[in-house]
Design a protein around this motif. Structure first.
Motif, PDB file in Angstrom:
ATOM      1  N   ASP A  85       0.819  -1.215   0.000  1.00  0.00           N
ATOM      2  CA  ASP A  85       0.000   0.000   0.000  1.00  0.00           C
ATOM      3  C   ASP A  85       0.855   1.268   0.000  1.00  0.00           C
ATOM      4  OD1 ASP A  85      -2.559  -1.299   0.158  1.00  0.00           O
ATOM      5  OD2 ASP A  85      -2.197  -1.640   2.301  1.00  0.00           O
ATOM      6  N   ARG A  90       2.832   2.749  -2.052  1.00  0.00           N
ATOM      7  CA  ARG A  90       2.730   3.662  -3.205  1.00  0.00           C
ATOM      8  C   ARG A  90       1.469   4.516  -3.097  1.00  0.00           C
ATOM      9  NH1 ARG A  90       6.268   2.456  -7.691  1.00  0.00           N
ATOM     10  NH2 ARG A  90       7.367   0.509  -7.312  1.00  0.00           N
ATOM     11  N   ASP A  91       0.355   3.911  -2.678  1.00  0.00           N
ATOM     12  CA  ASP A  91      -0.879   4.685  -2.476  1.00  0.00           C
ATOM     13  C   ASP A  91      -0.720   5.668  -1.321  1.00  0.00           C
ATOM     14  OD1 ASP A  91      -2.797   3.912  -4.462  1.00  0.00           O
ATOM     15  OD2 ASP A  91      -3.006   1.976  -3.453  1.00  0.00           O
ATOM     16  N   ARG A 111       1.279   8.553  -2.506  1.00  0.00           N
ATOM     17  CA  ARG A 111       0.429   9.394  -3.365  1.00  0.00           C
ATOM     18  C   ARG A 111      -0.459  10.303  -2.523  1.00  0.00           C
ATOM     19  NH1 ARG A 111      -4.711   8.478  -4.156  1.00  0.00           N
ATOM     20  NH2 ARG A 111      -4.604   6.248  -3.716  1.00  0.00           N
ATOM     21  N   GLU A 131     -10.416   1.529   2.122  1.00  0.00           N
ATOM     22  CA  GLU A 131     -10.473   0.930   0.788  1.00  0.00           C
ATOM     23  C   GLU A 131     -11.927   0.793   0.361  1.00  0.00           C
ATOM     24  OE1 GLU A 131      -7.879  -2.489  -1.340  1.00  0.00           O
ATOM     25  OE2 GLU A 131      -8.763  -3.061   0.576  1.00  0.00           O
ATOM     26  N   ILE A 172     -14.294   2.770  -7.078  1.00  0.00           N
ATOM     27  CA  ILE A 172     -12.934   3.294  -7.200  1.00  0.00           C
ATOM     28  C   ILE A 172     -12.947   4.721  -7.752  1.00  0.00           C
ATOM     29  CG2 ILE A 172     -11.863   1.022  -7.446  1.00  0.00           C
ATOM     30  CD1 ILE A 172     -11.606   1.587 -10.459  1.00  0.00           C
ATOM     31  N   SER A 173     -11.857   5.420  -7.506  1.00  0.00           N
ATOM     32  CA  SER A 173     -11.757   6.814  -7.960  1.00  0.00           C
ATOM     33  C   SER A 173     -11.675   6.864  -9.482  1.00  0.00           C
ATOM     34  CB  SER A 173     -10.504   7.472  -7.356  1.00  0.00           C
ATOM     35  OG  SER A 173      -9.337   6.958  -7.963  1.00  0.00           O
ATOM     36  N   GLU A 204      -9.373   7.966 -11.113  1.00  0.00           N
ATOM     37  CA  GLU A 204      -8.008   7.614 -11.496  1.00  0.00           C
ATOM     38  C   GLU A 204      -7.731   6.123 -11.306  1.00  0.00           C
ATOM     39  OE1 GLU A 204      -8.599   9.814  -8.919  1.00  0.00           O
ATOM     40  OE2 GLU A 204      -8.468  11.693 -10.036  1.00  0.00           O
ATOM     41  N   HIS A 222      -8.123   4.351  -8.249  1.00  0.00           N
ATOM     42  CA  HIS A 222      -7.615   4.011  -6.922  1.00  0.00           C
ATOM     43  C   HIS A 222      -8.717   3.417  -6.054  1.00  0.00           C
ATOM     44  CE1 HIS A 222      -3.976   6.111  -7.952  1.00  0.00           C
ATOM     45  NE2 HIS A 222      -4.638   7.238  -8.150  1.00  0.00           N
ATOM     46  N   SER A 223      -8.401   2.315  -5.395  1.00  0.00           N
ATOM     47  CA  SER A 223      -9.336   1.743  -4.426  1.00  0.00           C
ATOM     48  C   SER A 223      -8.959   2.129  -2.994  1.00  0.00           C
ATOM     49  CB  SER A 223      -9.402   0.220  -4.564  1.00  0.00           C
ATOM     50  OG  SER A 223      -8.140  -0.359  -4.291  1.00  0.00           O
ATOM     51  N   VAL A 224      -7.693   2.456  -2.747  1.00  0.00           N
ATOM     52  CA  VAL A 224      -7.268   2.959  -1.443  1.00  0.00           C
ATOM     53  C   VAL A 224      -7.463   4.470  -1.481  1.00  0.00           C
ATOM     54  CG1 VAL A 224      -5.353   3.184   0.189  1.00  0.00           C
ATOM     55  CG2 VAL A 224      -5.660   1.048  -1.067  1.00  0.00           C
ATOM     56  N   VAL A 225      -8.432   4.956  -0.699  1.00  0.00           N
ATOM     57  CA  VAL A 225      -8.874   6.348  -0.837  1.00  0.00           C
ATOM     58  C   VAL A 225      -8.638   7.200   0.412  1.00  0.00           C
ATOM     59  CG1 VAL A 225     -10.565   5.700  -2.593  1.00  0.00           C
ATOM     60  CG2 VAL A 225     -11.260   5.809  -0.171  1.00  0.00           C
TER      61      VAL A 225
END
Length: 171
Positions: free
Chosen positions: A12, A14-15, A18, A57, A63-64, A66, A68-71
C-alpha cells in the motif's frame, strides 16, 4: 458508500505516498514531501516499525476516477507522556476529496481511538494547521481540546541545520 478500514500492507506504500503528496498540496506545502514509498516500506514494515497505518479501501464499483481503491489513510505512532504514560500521535488523517463526507475520515480516526483504548493509551494527540477550519471543526466536534488555547502549549521542531547543530553539542 461501502468501504473498509484495514491495516496498511507494504504494497500500500505507493498509495500512501500518493496521498501524502495530495495532503501536502491541500496543506499548501507541496514542495515539502521528501519521503518515498521505499522509505515508507522500510520504516513501517521492517522489524521495528516507526509508525502504524490504517487505510480506507472501497470496492471496485466505487474506485476513484483515477482507478484508486485505497482512498484514505491514517498514520500514527506511539509516544509517551511522563505524566500520563502511553499515548498515540496521529500524524496524518487524509481522505481523497471525492470520498469526503461519507464517514471515511470518522471511521479512520475512530479506528485509531480504538487502538488507543485497546493499548491502554491515555491520549490521542495531533496537530492541525491554524487555517484548516474544516479539520478543526471536525476534531472539535469529536471532543478534541486545543491545548494552545487551554494550556498554552506550543508545538516546536528542530530540523535541518538546527538539528545538526544541536547534535554536535552532544558529549
Amino acid at each position: 458508500m461501502k468501504f473498509s478500514i484495514r491495516p496498511a500492507r507494504a504494497q500500500d506504500c505507493r498509495d500512501i505516498e500518493r496521498m501524502i503528496t495530495e495532503l501536502s498540496v491541500y496543506e499548501k506545502m507541496p514542495g515539502q514531501v521528501k519521503i518515498s514509498y521505499k522509505e515508507l516500506e522500510r520504516d513501517g514494515f521492517g522489524p521495528n516499525p516507526f509508525y502504524q497505518c490504517l487505510v480506507a479501501e472501497v470496492p471496485q464499483e466505487h474506485i476513484s476516477t483515477e482507478g484508486h481503491s485505497v482512498v484514505g489513510y491514517v498514520l500514527y505512532f506511539y509516544t509517551y507522556s511522563t505524566w500520563r504514560g502511553r499515548c498515540v500521535y496521529m500524524e496524518d488523517l487524509y481522505v481523497m476529496p471525492d470520498f469526503r463526507g461519507k464517514g471515511i475520515g470518522k471511521a479512520l480516526m475512530a479506528s485509531v481511538a480504538k487502538v488507543c483504548s485497546e493499548q491502554q493509551c491515555a491520549r490521542l494527540q495531533l496537530s492541525v494547521l491554524d487555517w484548516n477550519k474544516p479539520s478543526l471543526d471536525f476534531y472539535f466536534s469529536k471532543g478534541a481540546q486545543d491545548l494552545t488555547d487551554t494550556e498554552g502549549w506550543h508545538f516546536l521542531r528542530f530540523d535541518g541545520e538546527a538539528l545538526e547543530n544541536l547534535a554536535l553539542e552532544a558529549p
